[in-house]
Structure formats: C-alpha cells, structure tokens
Design an enzyme around this catalytic site. Structure first.
Site, PDB file in Angstrom:
ATOM      1  N   GLU A  41      -7.267  -6.924  -2.705  1.00  0.00           N
ATOM      2  CA  GLU A  41      -6.806  -5.541  -2.622  1.00  0.00           C
ATOM      3  C   GLU A  41      -5.352  -5.533  -3.109  1.00  0.00           C
ATOM      4  O   GLU A  41      -5.087  -5.790  -4.280  1.00  0.00           O
ATOM      5  CB  GLU A  41      -6.972  -5.040  -1.185  1.00  0.00           C
ATOM      6  CG  GLU A  41      -6.748  -3.556  -1.015  1.00  0.00           C
ATOM      7  CD  GLU A  41      -6.712  -3.142   0.444  1.00  0.00           C
ATOM      8  OE1 GLU A  41      -7.260  -2.088   0.759  1.00  0.00           O
ATOM      9  OE2 GLU A  41      -6.104  -3.848   1.276  1.00  0.00           O
TER      10      GLU A  41
ATOM     11  N   HIS B  74      -8.111  -8.834   1.477  1.00  0.00           N
ATOM     12  CA  HIS B  74      -7.434  -7.536   1.579  1.00  0.00           C
ATOM     13  C   HIS B  74      -6.134  -7.742   2.345  1.00  0.00           C
ATOM     14  O   HIS B  74      -5.985  -8.727   3.053  1.00  0.00           O
ATOM     15  CB  HIS B  74      -8.333  -6.519   2.271  1.00  0.00           C
ATOM     16  CG  HIS B  74      -9.340  -5.934   1.315  1.00  0.00           C
ATOM     17  ND1 HIS B  74      -9.562  -4.593   1.182  1.00  0.00           N
ATOM     18  CD2 HIS B  74     -10.148  -6.542   0.416  1.00  0.00           C
ATOM     19  CE1 HIS B  74     -10.481  -4.382   0.247  1.00  0.00           C
ATOM     20  NE2 HIS B  74     -10.863  -5.557  -0.233  1.00  0.00           N
ATOM     21  N   GLU B  75      -5.172  -6.825   2.167  1.00  0.00           N
ATOM     22  CA  GLU B  75      -3.805  -7.044   2.658  1.00  0.00           C
ATOM     23  C   GLU B  75      -3.385  -8.461   2.246  1.00  0.00           C
ATOM     24  O   GLU B  75      -2.967  -9.269   3.063  1.00  0.00           O
ATOM     25  CB  GLU B  75      -3.693  -6.858   4.186  1.00  0.00           C
ATOM     26  CG  GLU B  75      -4.103  -5.500   4.651  1.00  0.00           C
ATOM     27  CD  GLU B  75      -5.625  -5.339   4.678  1.00  0.00           C
ATOM     28  OE1 GLU B  75      -6.114  -4.368   4.094  1.00  0.00           O
ATOM     29  OE2 GLU B  75      -6.315  -6.213   5.254  1.00  0.00           O
TER      30      GLU B  75
ATOM     31  N   GLU C 284     -10.046   3.481   0.401  1.00  0.00           N
ATOM     32  CA  GLU C 284      -9.996   3.876   1.812  1.00  0.00           C
ATOM     33  C   GLU C 284      -8.983   4.994   2.056  1.00  0.00           C
ATOM     34  O   GLU C 284      -9.158   5.815   2.951  1.00  0.00           O
ATOM     35  CB  GLU C 284      -9.677   2.658   2.687  1.00  0.00           C
ATOM     36  CG  GLU C 284      -8.324   2.033   2.377  1.00  0.00           C
ATOM     37  CD  GLU C 284      -8.152   0.638   2.984  1.00  0.00           C
ATOM     38  OE1 GLU C 284      -9.170  -0.013   3.266  1.00  0.00           O
ATOM     39  OE2 GLU C 284      -7.003   0.209   3.170  1.00  0.00           O
TER      40      GLU C 284
ATOM     41  N   GLU D 144       0.822  -1.221   0.000  1.00  0.00           N
ATOM     42  CA  GLU D 144       0.000   0.000   0.000  1.00  0.00           C
ATOM     43  C   GLU D 144       0.853   1.266   0.000  1.00  0.00           C
ATOM     44  O   GLU D 144       0.853   2.041   0.961  1.00  0.00           O
ATOM     45  CB  GLU D 144      -0.990  -0.062   1.155  1.00  0.00           C
ATOM     46  CG  GLU D 144      -1.977  -1.218   0.945  1.00  0.00           C
ATOM     47  CD  GLU D 144      -2.887  -1.489   2.119  1.00  0.00           C
ATOM     48  OE1 GLU D 144      -3.147  -0.569   2.894  1.00  0.00           O
ATOM     49  OE2 GLU D 144      -3.318  -2.651   2.255  1.00  0.00           O
TER      50      GLU D 144
ATOM     51  N   HIS E  44     -17.366 -11.245   6.083  1.00  0.00           N
ATOM     52  CA  HIS E  44     -16.101 -10.558   6.350  1.00  0.00           C
ATOM     53  C   HIS E  44     -15.327 -11.279   7.436  1.00  0.00           C
ATOM     54  O   HIS E  44     -15.853 -11.538   8.522  1.00  0.00           O
ATOM     55  CB  HIS E  44     -16.376  -9.103   6.771  1.00  0.00           C
ATOM     56  CG  HIS E  44     -15.133  -8.286   6.890  1.00  0.00           C
ATOM     57  ND1 HIS E  44     -14.863  -7.477   7.962  1.00  0.00           N
ATOM     58  CD2 HIS E  44     -14.079  -8.157   6.051  1.00  0.00           C
ATOM     59  CE1 HIS E  44     -13.692  -6.877   7.783  1.00  0.00           C
ATOM     60  NE2 HIS E  44     -13.197  -7.276   6.631  1.00  0.00           N
ATOM     61  N   HIS E  45     -14.100 -11.643   7.137  1.00  0.00           N
ATOM     62  CA  HIS E  45     -13.187 -12.260   8.092  1.00  0.00           C
ATOM     63  C   HIS E  45     -11.930 -11.407   8.209  1.00  0.00           C
ATOM     64  O   HIS E  45     -10.983 -11.595   7.457  1.00  0.00           O
ATOM     65  CB  HIS E  45     -12.765 -13.671   7.623  1.00  0.00           C
ATOM     66  CG  HIS E  45     -13.850 -14.697   7.726  1.00  0.00           C
ATOM     67  ND1 HIS E  45     -13.781 -15.905   7.060  1.00  0.00           N
ATOM     68  CD2 HIS E  45     -15.013 -14.715   8.425  1.00  0.00           C
ATOM     69  CE1 HIS E  45     -14.875 -16.613   7.346  1.00  0.00           C
ATOM     70  NE2 HIS E  45     -15.637 -15.918   8.157  1.00  0.00           N
ATOM     71  N   GLU E  46     -11.943 -10.452   9.110  1.00  0.00           N
ATOM     72  CA  GLU E  46     -10.721  -9.680   9.374  1.00  0.00           C
ATOM     73  C   GLU E  46      -9.922 -10.447  10.412  1.00  0.00           C
ATOM     74  O   GLU E  46     -10.422 -10.717  11.503  1.00  0.00           O
ATOM     75  CB  GLU E  46     -11.072  -8.273   9.877  1.00  0.00           C
ATOM     76  CG  GLU E  46      -9.875  -7.450  10.364  1.00  0.00           C
ATOM     77  CD  GLU E  46      -8.794  -7.289   9.294  1.00  0.00           C
ATOM     78  OE1 GLU E  46      -9.078  -6.706   8.253  1.00  0.00           O
ATOM     79  OE2 GLU E  46      -7.661  -7.784   9.518  1.00  0.00           O
TER      80      GLU E  46
HETATM   81  C1  NOJ Z   1      -8.500  -2.897   5.516  1.00  0.00           C
HETATM   82  C2  NOJ Z   1      -9.351  -3.150   4.309  1.00  0.00           C
HETATM   83  O1  NOJ Z   1      -8.690  -2.755   3.137  1.00  0.00           O
HETATM   84  C3  NOJ Z   1     -10.644  -2.423   4.497  1.00  0.00           C
HETATM   85  O2  NOJ Z   1     -11.441  -2.546   3.335  1.00  0.00           O
HETATM   86  C4  NOJ Z   1     -11.349  -2.949   5.707  1.00  0.00           C
HETATM   87  O3  NOJ Z   1     -12.501  -2.187   5.941  1.00  0.00           O
HETATM   88  C5  NOJ Z   1     -10.455  -2.892   6.944  1.00  0.00           C
HETATM   89  N1  NOJ Z   1      -9.169  -3.425   6.678  1.00  0.00           N
HETATM   90  C6  NOJ Z   1     -11.058  -3.669   8.114  1.00  0.00           C
HETATM   91  O4  NOJ Z   1     -11.061  -5.036   7.816  1.00  0.00           O
HETATM   92 CA    CA Z   2      -6.057  -2.172   3.010  1.00  0.00          CA
END
Ligand code: NOJ
Ligand code: CA
Length: 685
Positions: free
Chosen positions: A484, A465-466, A490, A182, A385-387
């Site tokens: 991503e 993402h990441e 963002e 990024e 969503h799985h963060e």
């Molecule tokens: C970074 C992601 O790019 C974003 O889309 C997301 O909302 C946040 N992380 C939280 O998971």
């Molecule tokens: Ca990101």
C-alpha cells in the site's frame, strides 16, 4: 579534474603537506561523468575540502552544487577536509528480464563514476561515492570501506543535499507525520514544501520533470526530504528509538539516492526503471511459484461496516461467507480470495495495539483446513492476512509458525498490515524493554526483509499495508509483490475527506513511480459508507490498467458485481502481468493515458483517467503491431457521465476495428476514465 591537478593533489596528500583549509578559491571540479547519450552530466567538486555534486541536463543546471556527508555519533562529522584519492568511470549496458512486472525486459544503460576521497587533516578516513548516470536519471550512494579505526558507523544524520536549480512546482505528501504515507498529494511551489516523503515529483518552469526517491533501502533508515532554504533540501533520515538514525558496521553502503529526469510527465514513469536497475538482481532464483493474478475478498464490507473483523453477529470471516467468495472467485476466474478477520485478536481496540493477535490459529467460526480444500478443489487460493496492529515484535515472535500454517494450507500470498501511528511501532529489545519505531526507520527496513525472506523460503508472496516505501527491492526479492503506502480505495469508503477525483492522476506520477500499489480498485457500486465514491464507473475499470500491481483486487462485493455484469467483464479480462508499458499522455495530477501489452498474449489494454475536469483527446495507436487489425472493445463514460451524482454510473460499451495507424478519440467525463481491450482479429494470422 585535469590529470595534472589530480597528480598534484595526490602528491600533496602523500607528502602530508596538503592544507585543505587554506583553500579559499571557488570549488574545484575533481571528476565528471556523462550519461551514455550525453543528456545528463554529473560533476563532483571540492569546496574547501567539502564534497559536492551537481547535475546538468544538456548543460543546463538542474541540481546546483550540493553537499554530501554524514553527521556521526561519537566521531567528527564526515564532511570537511577531503581530497580526491582516485576516480574511475566505466560503462554498463545490459538488458535483464523481470519475472513479472510492467515491462518484461529492462535495459540498464549507464555510466558509473566511482570516486574515493580521504581526509587530509588529523583524521584520515576514507569515503567512496558512486554515481550512476542514465539518460533519464541519476543514482548515487556512499560506501564506507572497512578501515583502521572505523569498524562501525553510527549515523546521526545524512548530510546529503539536493539544491534544485530551476524554479519548480512540487507534488508531495508530508513526512514524519502520524498517518505515515496516507496523505493527499499537495501541489505547491517548491519553496512551500516542508518535509516530504519520496517520491517527490517536480516540474520546473521550463517543463522538465524530476522525481526524487531512493533505491535499495536495505538496513538503513528511509530518507525524507527537508527543505532547508529556498529550493535547497537535505536528506532527513527517519528516526530510530536509539536517538541515532542508522547503525552499521563497515564496510557499508547507503541506499541509492535517485533523481529521475524527463522532458514530459509521460516519460517520467518509464524513467522509474532506474530504481529497479539500481537494485541487486534476483536473489531467490526460480520464482515461478508466484503467479500474478487477481483476487476478491472479505474486505470492502469491513470498510463499509456491514461486516466486521471482530467476532460476533457481523463477523465477515466465517466459513459460510468465505465459501460464498470462493464460489464467486471460481465462477469468474479469480485466483485469490483474501480473508481478513480470520484469526483471534480483532475483538477489542486492535489498531496501534496488536498484542492480542494470534497468527497461528483461526477463530472457531473459520475452518481454515476445510476452506483451503474447498478453494483448491475449485482452483482458488486463499490469500492470508497478518494485521499486526503495530505490534511488530509480537508478530515476529510468531512469524515462522504463522507462515508454516499458511504454507500447510496452500496460502501463497499474505497481506500484512502495520496499522499504528507513525513512530508508534512496538519493538521488544533483548532485555524485554519495549521501544517505539517508525514505519520507515532502519529497524523496520530490516523487519520487512525478514518477513519477505522467511516467506520466500515457504514460497509465499508478501503484500504489506502501512508498509515501508517501495525502493525497488522486488528485483532482488520478487516475492515482495505489492504494497500500500498511499491512500488506497478504503479512503473512498470512510476517508474524511474521501479520495478526490484527481487522486489517481496524482498517484500515478508520485507513489506509483516507486513500484506496484495494492490500491484495490473496482468499486462498481460507487458508494462508500454514507459517501459516494468520487469517480465514474468507467474510471474504476481504467484503474486496473493505470495503477499497476501484480496482485489486483476486484474489491467490491459479489452481489455488486452481479448487478454490474458489464463492468465485471472487463475486470475478468484485464491481466495482472505485462510485456510492455507505454504512457501515451499525461500531466501530474490532471490525467494519464497508459497502454500495456499482455505478457501472456497479443492483446493490448488502455486505461485513461482524469481529475475533476472532463477531457477530449486523441491518441495514436502506434503501439499496436503494424499491419494487424484489432477489435477495440471500449468501456467509456456515458455522454451524460459526471463523477457527481447518479450519472457517475453512466457507461457505454462499444467496439470498433482499429490498427496501428488509427488515431482514437478519447472522451473522459469529469472525474471519469476509459478502459479499452485491443484483440487482434484472427484472420490476420
Ligand atoms: C488497513 C489496510 O490498508 C486495509 O486494507 C485493511 O483492511 C485494514 N488495515 C485492516 O488490516
Ligand atoms: Ca491503509
């Protein structure tokens, strides 16, 4: 190498009298292959027993002789003392179909050179190299066959070099840094690059465009490019917690190292099909359960900080708020609703620390079964969503149950996330110890495939993402639909600095060469958290055509779309799946004009974006079907539009009748863009 020489070499090898280290003469060419149209040629040579490759375009050197090999742990390096054992060339021409994508049909036309080398000294190890040469690019990889004494290879470093011959300019982002992929793209002389991620894009002083990348990154570390001296680069594999970079048993093969080569920036995009061609065919069979589509979601508000992921008074993922999004999606025909912050674990410091995340149950204020029913009744699907917050082993320990839960409730697309600094991902070893990994190391390349394969069993598509970079694995696993892996929208909300007007014209010719990006365009309110979005309104629409993804977010809030009905009309219409794609014009980091053909119908769409400079141009509409008339509905920058100030909202919608012979003038404001829909006039058919 001439046949007679080859025979002589083989004889020397066989009789064991070969003395490679006596050879003081210049490198000797041992094999050669040309692309099908004789545009590119690759030459393999031995320089005192060291394998080298070189690439020419119409006879002009592009890659000067560059070394190959490996630095190994507990074994002599695999680089010196080689002789050619045998080589063979074969041709391949096949057209295959993508289940979804930028092009429905992809032609794979190349000549392949396979060469076997064996050490002639005390060690007698065998190394195969395979080159596939297309008219617009080259891919090559190593194969280490199973052989006596080499059951396993532990790679400390790959010694592959890229000695770029012509003086060049590069567009690149740094590799091995905390913010993963990024970073803003830099444009510098090639000799000023340090260590870069791929794709790295180059323009030679003679106007040839190159992009360096890799294909089929499976069970291996991602490749960074480190400048060694002048314009000579070497593969630098992403580190692993163990100290070495890659550990594999034989037989093994590396990912393909790829070099796209085109005579214009516009042609560079199409040459990225090479990445897909170098991947294995679809391993999942019928994947019609994945439908390219657009989605909305509880997302932009989180980045604006008007709502929160965490529970409390501002919690975004509540049952009532999610219903509002489902209603909006149903009313306007969006298939998906993404909800972030639906599960426990967000309340504390979650980034880089995901141990509190529970992926198997929702928070009390989020009625998952009820909402999935509410959505289904309206033809809408929740997007999961799985963060992980970088706690990857913690996530893996719940993965099966987490995907089962979503499958049970009809959630068939899941966005994953790995927010943690580079080199800080949590991995729990069998003995319980915790070590730290990179986002693009060998272990993560395997983690991502584990997730994609587990998801495929349940007919779920994945959007990380990441992530680890895209190397075309969507061909083999078509449920790996997007990701991503660059600065997305963002950064317009809170980035310091925010994404500048040239950002998307950079992305198109760099990151997007790798594959789809979940950029999440469509911020029609053009306002971040205390900072304006640095584009015009029309440019937000153009991004839907320019930045391809089979899942495309309409990222702004329902109330903002209500206030910008004109813009919403285009976002509702634009498809997420294409029959064909043509890049009509462009320069890296300056501007790009893309036309795409709807896969589900006869319409064409055009998207054009520019950097901070306004532009006037004219494009030929010769992609339209000859003899047919079309209504072109045009969303263009207003005459006074400029990305700075309130005039960024100025947008003009007009329509005119065009055909394949029309030359259409495009006027793009500074930081602006244009979006066009071409619909055939009924009377013609
Ligand atoms: C970074 C992601 O790019 C974003 O889309 C997301 O909302 C946040 N992380 C939280 O998971
Ligand atoms: Ca990101």
């Amino acid at each position: 190498m001439p046949k007679a020489n080859r025979l002589l070499w083989m004889l020397l090898v066989l009789t064991g009298i070969s003395r490679w280290n006596d050879a003081t003469a210049a490198a000797e060419t041992v094999a050669r292959v040309e692309s099908p149209g004789k545009v590119l040629a690759v030459e393999l040579s031995l320089d005192e027993g060291r394998i080298q490759y070189a690439v020419t375009r119409f006879g002009e050197p592009l890659i000067a002789p560059s070394r190959m090999g490996f630095q190994l742990r507990n074994a002599e390096k695999l680089q010196r003392g080689f002789a050619l054992v045998e080589s063979a060339v074969r041709s391949h021409d096949e057209t295959w179909e993508q289940p979804w994508g930028e092009w429905r049909f992809v032609r794979d036309h190349h000549n392949e050179l396979r060469a076997r080398f064996r050490e002639t000294g005390r060690a007698r190890r065998t190394l195969d190299v395979v080159f596939r040469v297309f008219d617009d690019g080259v891919g090559f990889r190593y194969e280490i066959p199973r052989q006596d004494g080499v059951d396993e290879v532990i790679i400390d470093d790959e010694l592959t070099e890229f000695a770029i011959a012509p003086k060049s300019t590069a567009w690149w982002i740094p590799a091995g840094e905390w913010n993963r992929y990024e970073y803003l793209y830099q444009k510098t002389p090639l000799v000023e690059v340090g260590q870069a991620h791929t794709p790295m894009t180059l323009r030679t002083d003679d106007g040839i465009y190159l992009a360096f990348h890799e294909a089929a990154l499976v069970d291996y570390a991602g490749m960074w490019l480190r400048r060694v001296e002048e314009q000579r680069f070497r593969a630098q594999l992403a580190p692993a917690s163990e100290g070495w970079k890659v550990r594999r048993s034989t037989p093994m093969q590396t990912p393909w190292r790829t070099i796209q080569i085109a005579d214009s920036a516009a042609a560079l995009y199409a040459s990225s099909r090479l990445t897909l061609n170098l991947n294995e065919p679809n391993a999942l069979g019928d994947v019609s359960w994945f439908q390219p589509a657009k989605y909305v979601g509880v997302w932009w508000s989180l980045h604006l900080d008007t709502e929160t992921w965490a529970r409390g008074p501002k919690h975004g993922a509540t049952t009532s708020n999610t219903r509002r999004y489902i209603d909006f999606a149903a009313e306007h025909g969006f298939r998906g609703v993404l909800v972030e912050g639906w599960n426990p674990g967000w309340d504390g410091q979650w980034f880089g620390n995901g141990y509190d995340f529970d992926f198997t149950r929702p928070t009390d204020d989020f009625d998952l079964p009820g909402l999935s029913r509410y959505a289904a009744e309206r033809g809408v699907h929740l997007i999961g969503h799985h963060e992980t917050g970088g706690a990857v082993s913690h996530y893996e320990s719940q993965l099966g149950a987490a995907l089962d839960l979503y499958a049970k409730h009809g959630v068939d697309v899941v966005k994953t996330g790995y927010v943690a600094d580079g080199g800080q991902l949590e991995r729990r070893l069998d003995d319980g110890r915790i070590v730290r990994e990179w986002h693009d190391g060998q272990w993560m390349s395997n983690h991502h495939l584990r997730v994609v394969q587990e998801a495929a069993k349940r007919h779920i598509a994945i959007n990380p993402h990441e992530p680890i970079k895209d190397t075309g694995l969507r061909r083999t696993y078509p449920n790996w639909v997007s990701r991503e892996g660059a600065r997305g929208m963002e950064y317009a909300a809170w980035g310091n600095p925010p994404n500048p007007p040239e950002h998307e014209a950079n992305l198109f010719f760099t990151r997007l060469l790798a594959g789809p990006m979940d950029f999440t365009p469509g911020i029609v309110s053009l306002q971040g958290r205390g900072q304006p979005v640095e584009t015009t309104l029309a440019k937000q629409l153009a991004l839907y055509v320019v930045l391809y993804s089979p899942i495309l977010m309409a990222a702004d809030l329902p109330e903002h779309y209500a206030a910008h009905g004109d813009a919403l009309t285009f976002i509702k219409a634009v498809p997420a799946d294409w029959q064909d794609t043509r890049v009509l014009a462009g320069e890296v980091g300056d501007y790009v004009v893309v036309a795409r053909h709807d896969r589900a119908g006869d319409d064409w769409y055009l998207g054009a974006v520019t950097d901070e400079q306004g532009r006037n141009m004219e494009v030929a509409l010769d992609f339209l079907e000859p003899g047919r008339q079309y209504t072109a509905t045009i969303w263009r920058d207003g005459d006074a539009a400029h990305w700075r100030g309130d005039s960024r909202f100025a947008m003009q919608i007009e329509s005119r009748v065009v055909d394949a012979s029309t030359r259409l003038p495009l006027r793009l404001a500074a930081g602006g863009g244009q979006a066009i829909r071409f619909q055939p006039l009924q009377a013609e058919r």
